[in-house]
Design a protein around this motif. Structure first.
Motif, PDB file in Angstrom:
ATOM      1  N   PHE A  88       0.742  -1.099  -0.118  1.00  0.00           N
ATOM      2  CA  PHE A  88       0.060   0.004  -0.031  1.00  0.00           C
ATOM      3  C   PHE A  88       0.970   1.310  -0.140  1.00  0.00           C
ATOM      4  CE2 PHE A  88      -3.754  -2.366   1.954  1.00  0.00           C
ATOM      5  CZ  PHE A  88      -4.532  -1.934   0.881  1.00  0.00           C
ATOM      6  N   MET A  89       0.249   2.317  -0.852  1.00  0.00           N
ATOM      7  CA  MET A  89       0.966   3.496  -0.607  1.00  0.00           C
ATOM      8  C   MET A  89       0.580   4.060   0.900  1.00  0.00           C
ATOM      9  SD  MET A  89       3.076   3.968  -2.982  1.00  0.00           S
ATOM     10  CE  MET A  89       3.184   5.970  -3.137  1.00  0.00           C
ATOM     11  N   PRO A  90       1.166   4.990   1.374  1.00  0.00           N
ATOM     12  CA  PRO A  90       0.674   5.494   2.924  1.00  0.00           C
ATOM     13  C   PRO A  90      -0.659   6.031   2.804  1.00  0.00           C
ATOM     14  CG  PRO A  90       3.038   6.006   2.444  1.00  0.00           C
ATOM     15  CD  PRO A  90       2.457   5.432   1.146  1.00  0.00           C
ATOM     16  N   ALA A  91      -0.865   6.989   1.614  1.00  0.00           N
ATOM     17  CA  ALA A  91      -2.142   7.666   1.448  1.00  0.00           C
ATOM     18  C   ALA A  91      -3.408   6.598   1.428  1.00  0.00           C
ATOM     19  CB  ALA A  91      -1.979   8.631   0.469  1.00  0.00           C
ATOM     20  N   THR A  92      -3.283   5.711   0.529  1.00  0.00           N
ATOM     21  CA  THR A  92      -4.037   4.851   0.190  1.00  0.00           C
ATOM     22  C   THR A  92      -4.335   3.855   1.619  1.00  0.00           C
ATOM     23  OG1 THR A  92      -3.444   4.514  -1.990  1.00  0.00           O
ATOM     24  CG2 THR A  92      -4.953   3.105  -1.117  1.00  0.00           C
ATOM     25  N   ALA A  93      -3.248   3.428   2.231  1.00  0.00           N
ATOM     26  CA  ALA A  93      -3.506   2.791   3.296  1.00  0.00           C
ATOM     27  C   ALA A  93      -4.213   3.276   4.670  1.00  0.00           C
ATOM     28  CB  ALA A  93      -1.946   2.380   4.286  1.00  0.00           C
ATOM     29  N   ARG A  94      -3.830   4.667   4.631  1.00  0.00           N
ATOM     30  CA  ARG A  94      -4.625   5.689   5.555  1.00  0.00           C
ATOM     31  C   ARG A  94      -6.199   5.733   5.274  1.00  0.00           C
ATOM     32  NH1 ARG A  94      -0.234   9.096   4.741  1.00  0.00           N
ATOM     33  NH2 ARG A  94       1.224   8.598   6.498  1.00  0.00           N
ATOM     34  N   LEU A  95      -6.334   5.710   4.063  1.00  0.00           N
ATOM     35  CA  LEU A  95      -7.832   5.984   3.417  1.00  0.00           C
ATOM     36  C   LEU A  95      -8.660   4.763   3.657  1.00  0.00           C
ATOM     37  CD1 LEU A  95      -9.684   7.594   1.728  1.00  0.00           C
ATOM     38  CD2 LEU A  95      -9.048   6.290  -0.493  1.00  0.00           C
ATOM     39  N   TYR A  96      -7.970   3.543   3.654  1.00  0.00           N
ATOM     40  CA  TYR A  96      -8.773   2.238   4.125  1.00  0.00           C
ATOM     41  C   TYR A  96      -8.494   1.551   5.478  1.00  0.00           C
ATOM     42  CZ  TYR A  96     -10.451   2.645  -0.695  1.00  0.00           C
ATOM     43  OH  TYR A  96     -10.993   2.786  -2.086  1.00  0.00           O
ATOM     44  N   GLY A  97      -8.166   2.671   6.456  1.00  0.00           N
ATOM     45  CA  GLY A  97      -8.342   2.458   7.783  1.00  0.00           C
ATOM     46  C   GLY A  97      -6.983   1.864   8.469  1.00  0.00           C
ATOM     47  N   LEU A  98      -5.846   2.008   7.895  1.00  0.00           N
ATOM     48  CA  LEU A  98      -4.597   1.590   8.511  1.00  0.00           C
ATOM     49  C   LEU A  98      -3.783   2.884   9.087  1.00  0.00           C
ATOM     50  CD1 LEU A  98      -3.257  -0.897   5.918  1.00  0.00           C
ATOM     51  CD2 LEU A  98      -4.515  -1.502   7.838  1.00  0.00           C
ATOM     52  N   LYS A  99      -3.068   2.407  10.258  1.00  0.00           N
ATOM     53  CA  LYS A  99      -2.369   3.449  10.728  1.00  0.00           C
ATOM     54  C   LYS A  99      -0.955   3.432  10.034  1.00  0.00           C
ATOM     55  CE  LYS A  99      -4.594   3.646  15.321  1.00  0.00           C
ATOM     56  NZ  LYS A  99      -4.449   3.459  16.612  1.00  0.00           N
ATOM     57  N   GLU A 153       0.846  -0.202  10.171  1.00  0.00           N
ATOM     58  CA  GLU A 153      -0.171  -1.183  10.018  1.00  0.00           C
ATOM     59  C   GLU A 153      -0.049  -1.799   8.870  1.00  0.00           C
ATOM     60  OE1 GLU A 153      -3.310  -0.333  13.684  1.00  0.00           O
ATOM     61  OE2 GLU A 153      -3.853   0.075  11.602  1.00  0.00           O
ATOM     62  N   ARG A 154       0.601  -1.443   7.673  1.00  0.00           N
ATOM     63  CA  ARG A 154       0.753  -2.066   6.476  1.00  0.00           C
ATOM     64  C   ARG A 154       1.470  -3.420   6.683  1.00  0.00           C
ATOM     65  NH1 ARG A 154       3.432   2.429   2.566  1.00  0.00           N
ATOM     66  NH2 ARG A 154       4.604   2.356   4.592  1.00  0.00           N
ATOM     67  N   LYS A 155       2.323  -3.533   7.632  1.00  0.00           N
ATOM     68  CA  LYS A 155       3.191  -4.686   7.801  1.00  0.00           C
ATOM     69  C   LYS A 155       2.317  -5.685   8.915  1.00  0.00           C
ATOM     70  CE  LYS A 155       7.207  -1.928   7.908  1.00  0.00           C
ATOM     71  NZ  LYS A 155       8.548  -1.590   8.915  1.00  0.00           N
ATOM     72  N   ASP A 156       1.289  -5.547   9.108  1.00  0.00           N
ATOM     73  CA  ASP A 156       0.313  -6.528   9.804  1.00  0.00           C
ATOM     74  C   ASP A 156      -0.444  -7.220   8.852  1.00  0.00           C
ATOM     75  OD1 ASP A 156      -2.207  -7.312  11.475  1.00  0.00           O
ATOM     76  OD2 ASP A 156      -1.351  -6.463  12.919  1.00  0.00           O
ATOM     77  N   LEU A 157      -0.320  -8.406   8.756  1.00  0.00           N
ATOM     78  CA  LEU A 157      -1.094  -9.378   7.812  1.00  0.00           C
ATOM     79  C   LEU A 157      -2.483  -9.306   7.989  1.00  0.00           C
ATOM     80  CD1 LEU A 157      -0.913 -11.319   5.536  1.00  0.00           C
ATOM     81  CD2 LEU A 157      -0.862 -13.303   7.129  1.00  0.00           C
ATOM     82  N   ILE A 158      -3.271  -9.405   9.015  1.00  0.00           N
ATOM     83  CA  ILE A 158      -4.590  -9.277   9.284  1.00  0.00           C
ATOM     84  C   ILE A 158      -4.977  -7.933   9.089  1.00  0.00           C
ATOM     85  CG2 ILE A 158      -6.391  -9.882  10.903  1.00  0.00           C
ATOM     86  CD1 ILE A 158      -4.718 -12.094  10.328  1.00  0.00           C
ATOM     87  N   LYS A 159      -4.601  -6.867   9.577  1.00  0.00           N
ATOM     88  CA  LYS A 159      -5.163  -5.511   9.453  1.00  0.00           C
ATOM     89  C   LYS A 159      -5.112  -5.217   8.031  1.00  0.00           C
ATOM     90  CE  LYS A 159      -4.520  -3.978  14.061  1.00  0.00           C
ATOM     91  NZ  LYS A 159      -4.052  -2.913  15.137  1.00  0.00           N
ATOM     92  N   SER A 160      -3.895  -5.369   7.406  1.00  0.00           N
ATOM     93  CA  SER A 160      -3.637  -4.946   5.941  1.00  0.00           C
ATOM     94  C   SER A 160      -4.408  -5.773   4.796  1.00  0.00           C
ATOM     95  CB  SER A 160      -2.296  -5.151   5.778  1.00  0.00           C
ATOM     96  OG  SER A 160      -1.736  -6.374   5.477  1.00  0.00           O
ATOM     97  N   THR A 161      -4.862  -6.940   5.281  1.00  0.00           N
ATOM     98  CA  THR A 161      -5.707  -7.870   4.359  1.00  0.00           C
ATOM     99  C   THR A 161      -7.291  -7.267   4.382  1.00  0.00           C
ATOM    100  OG1 THR A 161      -4.338  -9.911   4.734  1.00  0.00           O
ATOM    101  CG2 THR A 161      -6.479 -10.025   3.825  1.00  0.00           C
TER     102      THR A 161
END
Length: 268
Positions: free
Chosen positions: A149-160, A167-175
């Protein structure tokens, strides 16, 4: 090809002779040795055709799908690209079982989460293609984690994603985040193959290509090299994981290949 034609012609000829015999009153006995011999020959020749490398490949290629949609491998250009990545992911090329080990460890968890959102199971192969299941990988553009994930996209879909937490490195949350993103892309494109392409290149860029070229068929679109080969990589990865014996991963032969006949020669 000539051998195959001769074999087919001899089968047809045998069938014609048998038909003649069946229509002849003097040959109606089930114990007729000539008819019995011809029947056995027809059965053997049919089996030979069914198990010929050409027929095996044809049947197997008809079974290849992405997100429940057949890949048009009857097109020469599509077949060439598919076979290139199928070769790249084969054991002969990889010389390691790491792909299957990672698949065993992570894919069941990923598949379960995707299913809860109604995402086709084939998208579970995305992290294998994107990050090789290594959450520490970061691209030169800043994409990171299992799903890159790009940082902005990750945040847009609920990741810190900040200086202390990623949280992109967390398998469950990132999935879960990836499933939400894929679902939004499907609402936009209405086709899972295009969703896979959009995941790679971005929805806006893919829309521009579709509008400019006047086609929404992924296999006809002229895209950048990475996006233009992305679905082929996913499909090839799927085949290698689901059909390990066929592609040289003999240690996993106990896992019954979906399209492997007991007498079938491996493609690679």
């Amino acid at each position: 090809m000539i051998k195959k034609r001769v074999l087919c012609c001899s089968v047809v000829l045998s069938v014609m002779i048998l038909s003649k015999l069946y229509s002849t009153p003097n040959s109606t006995s089930k114990k007729d040795p000539i008819r019995k011999t011809l029947l056995e020959q027809v059965v053997k020749k049919k089996k030979a055709i069914a198990l010929s490398p050409e027929k095996q490949k044809e049947v197997y290629y008809r079974s290849v799908k992405f997100a429940n949609k057949r890949v048009p491998l009857h097109r020469p250009s599509v077949e060439r690209k598919f076979e290139r990545y199928l070769t790249n992911f084969s054991f002969r090329k990889q010389q390691t079982y790491s792909l299957h080990k990672k698949a065993e460890q992570h894919l069941p968890k990923i598949a379960a989460i995707l299913a809860s959102y109604g995402i086709p199971e084939d998208f579970k192969y995305v992290p294998l293609i994107e990050s090789d299941m290594n959450p520490q990988i970061t691209s030169h553009k800043g994409a990171g984690g299992y799903w890159q994930f790009m940082p902005a996209t990750a945040r847009l879909y609920g990741l810190k994603v900040n200086g202390s937490v990623d949280e992109r490195k967390d398998l469950i949350k990132s999935t879960h985040a990836a499933a939400r993103y894929l679902k939004s892309l499907y609402k936009e494109f209405g086709d899972w193959t295009l969703v896979a392409a959009a995941y790679n290149v971005g929805g806006g860029s893919l829309k521009s290509s579709i509008r400019r070229q006047g086609t929404n068929d992924y296999y006809n679109l002229r895209l950048n090299n990475e996006t233009g080969t992305y679905v082929y990589k996913l499909v090839s990865m799927k085949q290698v994981i689901e059909n390990p014996h066929k592609h040289g991963y003999k240690r996993y032969a106990e896992m019954a290949d979906k399209y492997q006949h007991i007498n079938e020669q491996n493609l690679l």
